[in-house]
Design an enzyme around this catalytic site. Structure first.
Site, PDB file in Angstrom:
ATOM      1  N   ARG C 384      29.133  40.618  69.495  1.00 10.18           N
ATOM      2  CA  ARG C 384      30.266  41.299  69.547  1.00 10.18           C
ATOM      3  C   ARG C 384      30.240  42.225  70.901  1.00 10.18           C
ATOM      4  NH1 ARG C 384      31.100  42.911  63.214  1.00 10.18           N
ATOM      5  NH2 ARG C 384      33.370  43.546  63.472  1.00 10.18           N
ATOM      6  N   CYS C 385      29.802  41.516  71.909  1.00 10.68           N
ATOM      7  CA  CYS C 385      29.751  42.400  73.257  1.00 10.68           C
ATOM      8  C   CYS C 385      30.650  42.054  74.000  1.00 10.68           C
ATOM      9  CB  CYS C 385      28.438  41.574  73.790  1.00 10.68           C
ATOM     10  SG  CYS C 385      28.606  40.176  74.757  1.00 10.68           S
ATOM     11  N   GLU C 760      35.586  43.632  68.375  1.00 12.56           N
ATOM     12  CA  GLU C 760      34.247  44.387  69.229  1.00 12.56           C
ATOM     13  C   GLU C 760      34.228  45.851  69.512  1.00 12.56           C
ATOM     14  OE1 GLU C 760      32.929  39.959  71.008  1.00 12.56           O
ATOM     15  OE2 GLU C 760      34.459  40.994  71.785  1.00 12.56           O
TER      16      GLU C 760
END
Lengths: 288, 166, 806
Positions: C384-385, C760
């Protein structure tokens, strides 16, 4: 994830179980709830060739009063410990401790016998049993004997049980009504083994501690009975200075492993903090 | 190792199968009985995705051998809906309250919640969270799972469901 | 007007279009245990593969003896690098321009690296046989410290490229160097620092963590010898990329490869790239002529697949004495493990890290990133970057707090003073990013007012005094994060994966009876695409969402796409969906005009129909037009009602948010408890508020895990010590705080429906918010930076160092 092969046996009596363990030798293991053994087998850290399933042995269940003692069958699950009215009334520290073990599913299946017998320093019940001065009934090919919890633990996964012996019951001298108790457990998250935990049972008389017993979990290769700390507190009013001395005595007997829960020095300090907090709750419960 | 015959009731149906002693109950259910609802999410009995209801207990089926379950009465997610297909209040609640995203933890979560509501008809939020502490979820953050279980508790008890104000 | 005709509002509600909390379509099968995940697949004759893995972090492989393993009854084959060399697959290209061993070729470079692949009739036999492969190792010194990777005496990890002075991203200054990448204006930044009133400089580490989706990585490979076709089911966030890469490396023509990603049990970036397990399963299927399933277990997943972060960011801010930022510098060492297997756009080996100036108006900035090899698992971009945006946001949000502390300014006030102002949008950052839209001041003000920020600071002051007087052993921290993230990769002019531009697609076909199907190049792993894309179509075309089937994941039928990660589905395929709808709508309008015998321009759109302007009883609904498209089109027009759009986004999108966390820290145990967490997110147009809220809850919970306890830890011998769920911290429902969500809406001006994406954001903003809260608790005692994870013992140690236990 996949265990090695084994032959499965399901005896229906203690005698049959002990006989199987005796004849099948070192490579045979008894399985109680299986929630310590099966995870080890899945990681192939344990590879018994024979499993002796104790679930079919009715004599290993049940909780009863026996004179001044309470006797708990080894195959009593943690869930049953929590749900027992008798234990709730007479030895409430047990439900408090059981509620802090693992999670609901594990408690439905994991047994108190398994928790005390396998010598895993992370298990919670052993220190409580040492605190309560419990005795374990052990049955092997030479018959039954009784082993004091305080003498049972010899090293990590190393107990006083002889090969072929199983713990069949736990006998606990019933603490006096109105006793103070607490099990205080520091953990990284619910269900984790203790970073450090302290069990305490005490009685009061005339505003002072009459009897006191302290157990410590997961801060050494075995559970610890903090005898010195217990003596220091006995006869005191649990004043700050005496508690500090007792904490120092308790810390002094710890030798925790350094692991992801923290370095050894931290865990020793946490044993002290858990003891302090357990004492505060036990004190209130005892009416001190 | 030689196989042994076991029999048990799964989702109301009697089954008889031959299994190796080391066959884990989760693999037995998924591969021999084709019940792929319960899932495997870890190797160390932490995640709860494999949870089934066995003889009135929530059990992690990855931590039990099928032979140990001989004679048991087991319910998996596939046995939660009624025979006519009507969804269980929990299944309905999970949908109503958005209590799932990828769906992988959901079968174990619902089957555990089922037993939780048998233990305690009207749990508080804290009791629900403690009651599902053996079931991990990576997607939902649990908040809507709690609501889903509250929805189901209300429906089963026949009381109107009040979503707590944020 | 006929009174029986429902109003526009009533008809709109029935559509369940954009903006409504439409219940999810996918839930119907999931709550009944009828999902179709990879391990549910059972094919006739299917075999199972399992790996023998290296116990060593760094060792030569002297010999591999597979005799005993191959002799186990039920074992069909055992594959090693020697087998793979015969088909030139012992090594495979990574998505980052590096190469990676599929099976150990002379050396192993990280603990649990794949050494041999055993194929057997069932998974139990495969597991037994994998234990019987005998490998002779010669252990080598290892290095797991990225800060030591480029020292003179560091063990050389990549002997295969040790003499190569050029890597995929430019010159290499050391055998363990992967790349150096820079952005911004160094001279301008240095000048700003040279004349600054106040500067701060802090090493801000972001430890290695792992996305840990509940379902591990797995696949089933089935090669049909007769047709020469490969079918590959797998946990693929980007199925088309797998197909193209698979074709390039296996030489099977792409049209003969069928990649299917069925239901996926969470991805979070862990399931983007190709793993040795996939390659070995494919080769095994070719060799044996039977389908082969590979399912990794949790320990394998945590210790060998795409990890995240492991960035060491030395961050500096320059400011005037009254708190206006004038410069930003960041020098980062990035640990890529043994192979650079990052899923990044090819031009950016450090992803979108240059979003590091964040929400603040920095006139001058520069970053430099050195990637290095260590004896750890390969990867880096995941969890989730948004391609290193989490790292960048963490650095800037910590650094802003540290500067505020030095300036003796309130951290919220300091941020407010430096936020990009609404008049400045579209805003070009010092790194050249053009932020599309935002109203930061409104968002931060709303957040502060909602939580009662001023009162919280007053309370904190009182508690600090009580602490100093010995009346309490708890410290209160208030964490703030105001993040801007960059998602929706991305414009073809600068975004490609292995040369394929990062557009995405939607193909919509409306059936004669007015329902339809939409296929896209993205792939949900729980984000609810079957529900939300249909909502876009419902609003655009006036067809009820329930009448639109959404399909993803089958590369034969789905139009080409780059998959789902980096919050790109809504910005890119969501746009493609709208654009395809508009083509269909335009055609429908012409059909309507023909049927109503008016000119196109005489028609206006009303929810689900075209009606004649000024004459609203004359209308044609989309359902009627669908039928007409199959039998009554105007002369010269093709029948049918469908369109496809490949959307090349003109820009990224820039969701943002204001998060505030109140944390209480128990100084004597080091344990922290979140008292309150408020998250305000702005993702532009909100398609399904229920799903957005779910994404925020989930992302914040992952952020909580990261900030408060997760770590993929290696000891100095390269043993990974946190590779199971015993030690890798996944919060349960008990630890997980309650989340309060809120929003503002500033649509993206360049997106057809103004939507920005949101999956994210909570991880980007959440991690710094938690970390700032813990740091803030101790800041009044002079502490500047306590590194994550903020687990009990580390927090206690920080307190101990401050003398709080005397």
């Amino acid at each position: 994830m996949i265990p090695g092969s084994f032959a499965y046996h399901r005896p229906s009596s203690v005698k049959e179980a002990v006989s199987l363990l005796g004849s099948l030798g070192d490579d045979a293991r008894a399985i109680a709830g299986g929630h310590s053994l099966i995870p080890m087998m899945k990681l192939r850290l344990a590879s018994p060739s024979h499993l002796i399933d104790l679930a079919g042995v009715a004599d290993l269940k049940g909780i009863r009063e026996d004179g001044k003692d309470i006797v708990i069958g080894a195959m009593t699950t943690q869930h049953e410990v929590i749900g027992s009215d008798l234990l709730g009334k007479k030895i409430p520290i047990l439900a408090e401790t059981a509620t802090l073990i693992a999670d609901p599913q594990v408690r439905y299946v994991g047994t108190i016998g398994g928790n005390v017998a396998n010598g895993d320093p992370g298990n919670d019940m052993p220190a409580v049993m040492m605190c309560l001065n419990a005795t374990y009934h052990a049955v092997g090919k030479s018959g039954e004997r009784r082993i004091a919890a305080r003498e049972f633990y010899q090293g990590a996964y190393f107990t006083a049980l002889e090969p072929g012996e199983i713990v069949t019951a736990i006998r606990i001298p019933t603490p006096p009504a109105g006793h103070g108790y607490a099990y205080e457990k520091l953990k990284r998250k619910i269900g984790d083994y203790a970073t450090a935990a302290a069990a305490i049972v005490l009685t009061s008389s005339g505003g002072k501690v009459a009897n006191c017993s302290i157990g410590l979990t997961n801060v050494a290769e075995t559970p610890l009975w903090a005898e010195e700390a217990s003596k220091i507190l006995t006869g005191s009013a649990l004043d700050a200075a005496t508690v500090k001395k007792a904490v120092a005595a308790a810390e002094a007997i710890t030798s925790p492993a350094s692991d992801a829960r923290g370095p050894a020095a931290y865990r020793t300090k946490m044993a002290g903090v858990m003891l302090t907090r357990a004492l505060a709750r036990a004190k209130a419960r005892a009416g001190l | 190792m030689a196989k042994s015959q076991i029999s048990m009731t799964v989702n109301g149906k009697k089954v008889e199968e031959l299994v190796e002693p080391r066959m884990l109950l989760i693999h037995f259910l998924r591969e021999q009985l084709q019940l792929t609802g319960p899932h495997i999410g870890c190797d160390t009995s932490h995640c709860g995705a494999c949870t089934v209801d066995l003889d009135g207990k929530s059990v992690k089926s990855c931590t039990m051998f099928a032979v140990q379950a001989n004679g048991a009465d087991i319910r998996t997610i596939e046995g939660m809906a009624a025979a006519d297909g009507t969804l269980h209040a929990l299944q309905e609640g999970f949908r109503e309250m958005h209590g799932l995203q990828c769906g992988f933890c959901t079968p174990g979560m619902i089957v555990r919640a089922y037993r939780l509501l048998q233990e305690n008809k009207n749990p508080t939020e804290d009791e629900i969270r403690f009651g599902i502490s053996g079931n991990l979820c990576r997607c939902t953050g649990y908040q809507n799972i709690v609501k889903a279980i509250q929805y189901a508790a209300a429906k089963i008890s026949g009381v109107p469901f009040q979503e707590a104000a944020e | 007007m006929n009174e029986m005709t429902p109003t526009s509002a009533e008809r709109a509600e029935k559509l369940q279009g954009m903006g409504c909390k439409r219940k999810r379509v996918e839930d119907i099968r999931f709550v009944q245990g009828k999902g179709n995940y990879v391990d549910d697949i059972k094919l006739p004759g299917m075999l199972y593969g399992d790996f023998t893995r290296s116990p060593h972090a760094h060792a030569r492989v002297k010999n591999i003896d597979t005799t005993k393993a191959a002799a186990v009854p039920g074992v069909v084959a055992v594959i090693t690098a020697e087998t793979l060399k015969t088909v030139n697959l012992a090594w495979m290209p990574t998505l980052a321009g590096d190469v990676q061993m599929v099976l150990a070729d002379g050396k192993v470079l990280f603990q649990n690296q794949e050494v041999a692949f055993v194929i057997a009739e069932d998974r139990y036999t495969a597991a037994d046989a994998a234990e019987l492969v005998e490998v002779e190792y010669e252990a080598l010194p290892c290095n797991v410290d990225p800060l030591k990777a480029m020292s003179a005496d560091a063990p050389v990890i990549r002997e295969d490229i040790k003499d190569k002075k050029e890597g995929a991203h430019g010159p290499r200054k050391h055998p363990n160097h992967v790349f150096n990448w820079q952005a911004g204006d160094k001279a301008k930044a240095d000048a700003a620092f040279a004349k600054a009133d106040v500067t701060i400089k802090e090493m801000i580490p972001y430890p290695r963590v792992h996305p840990c989706p509940l379902e591990t990585c797995q696949c089933v490979a089935s090669f049909d010898k007769i047709k020469g076709e490969l079918t590959l089911w797998g946990t693929f966030q980007a199925p088309h990329v797998i197909r193209t890469v698979g074709s390039l490396i296996s030489k099977i023509p792409e049209h003969k490869i069928h990649v299917i990603a069925p239901d996926i049990g969470g991805g979070f970036g862990n399931k983007v790239g190709a793993y040795p397990g996939y390659i070995c399963a494919i080769v095994a299927s070719i060799v044996t002529g039977r389908p082969v399933k590979w399912v990794e277990d949790r320990i394998e997943n945590l210790s060998t697949t795409a990890f995240a972060r492991d960035f060491f960011m030395e961050t500096e801010i320059a400011a005037t004495k009254d708190g206006k930022v004038t410069g930003l510098r960041c020098y980062t060492v990035a640990d890529h493990g043994a192979f650079d297997a990052c899923a990044n756009a090819t031009k950016w080996p450090a992803g979108l890290f240059s979003i590091i100036s964040g929400s603040y108006d920095f006139p001058a900035a520069h970053v430099s990133v050195d990637g290095v090899y260590t004896n750890k698992a390969p990867g880096g971009v995941a969890y989730r970057c948004s391609f290193r945006v989490t790292e960048a946001a963490y650095a800037i949000e910590r650094a802003m707090d540290i500067m505020a502390q030095k300036l003796k300014m309130d951290p919220a006030e300091f941020r407010m003073k430096n936020l990009i102002r609404r008049e400045q949008f579209p805003y070009t950052s010092a790194f050249g990013w053009v932020y599309d839209s935002g109203d930061y001041q409104t968002a931060l003000t709303k957040a502060m007012e909602t939580v009662g920020y001023k009162q919280l600071r007053e309370e904190q002051k009182k508690r600090q005094e009580a602490f100093k007087r010995g009346e309490t052993r708890e410290l209160m921290g208030i964490g703030i994060a105001f993040f801007t993230e960059i998602v929706g990769a991305g414009p073809s002019r600068n975004c490609d994966i292995l040369g394929i531009a990062m557009f995405d697609s939607a193909e919509i076909r409306i059936h004669p009876t007015g329902s339809g199907i939409c296929r896209l190049g993205t792939k949900s792993q729980g984000q609810g695409h079957e529900t939300t894309y249909a909502q876009i179509i419902a609003t655009e075309l006036g067809i009820p969402a329930d009448n639109i089937m959404v399909e993803e994941g089958n590369t034969d039928t789905a139009p080409y796409g780059l998959g789902t990660y980096g919050s790109r589905s809504t910005p890119v395929s969501g746009a493609a969906t709208a654009m395809a709808c508009r083509k269909i709508k335009a055609k429908a309008q012409m059909i309507a005009a023909y049927m109503l015998e008016v000119h196109d321009d005489d028609l206006e759109w009303d929810v689900d129909r075209f009606r004649v302007k000024g004459n609203p009883e004359r209308f044609k609904t989309m359902t009627e037009l669908a039928w007409a498209a199959y039998h009554e089109v105007p002369p010269g027009m093709e029948p049918g009602l469908e369109a496809i759009n490949y959307y090349d986004p003109p820009n990224f999108t820039y969701p943002f948010g204001a998060y505030i966390c109140v944390m209480d820290v128990d100084v004597d145990t080091g344990s922290s408890k979140v008292r309150r967490f408020y998250a305000l997110d702005d993702c532009g147009t909100r398609i399904n508020p229920m799903i957005i809220e779910g994404q925020i809850h989930g992302g914040l919970t992952e952020a909580f895990g990261i900030a408060m306890g997760q770590e993929i830890h290696y000891d100095e011998d390269g043993n990974v010590t946190t590779a199971s769920l015993m030690d890798y911290f996944l919060p349960t429902a008990v630890e997980t705080p309650k989340w309060e969500t809120d929003w503002t809406t500033t649509p993206s001006p360049h997106h057809p429906i103004g939507a920005k994406g949101v999956g994210e954001s909570p991880n980007v903003g959440g991690v710094p918010c938690f970390s700032n809260a813990v740091n803030d608790a101790f800041a009044f005692l002079g502490s500047t930076n306590i590194a994550m994870p903020h687990d009990n013992w580390r927090t206690w140690t920080a307190a101990d160092k401050l003398g709080l236990h005397r």
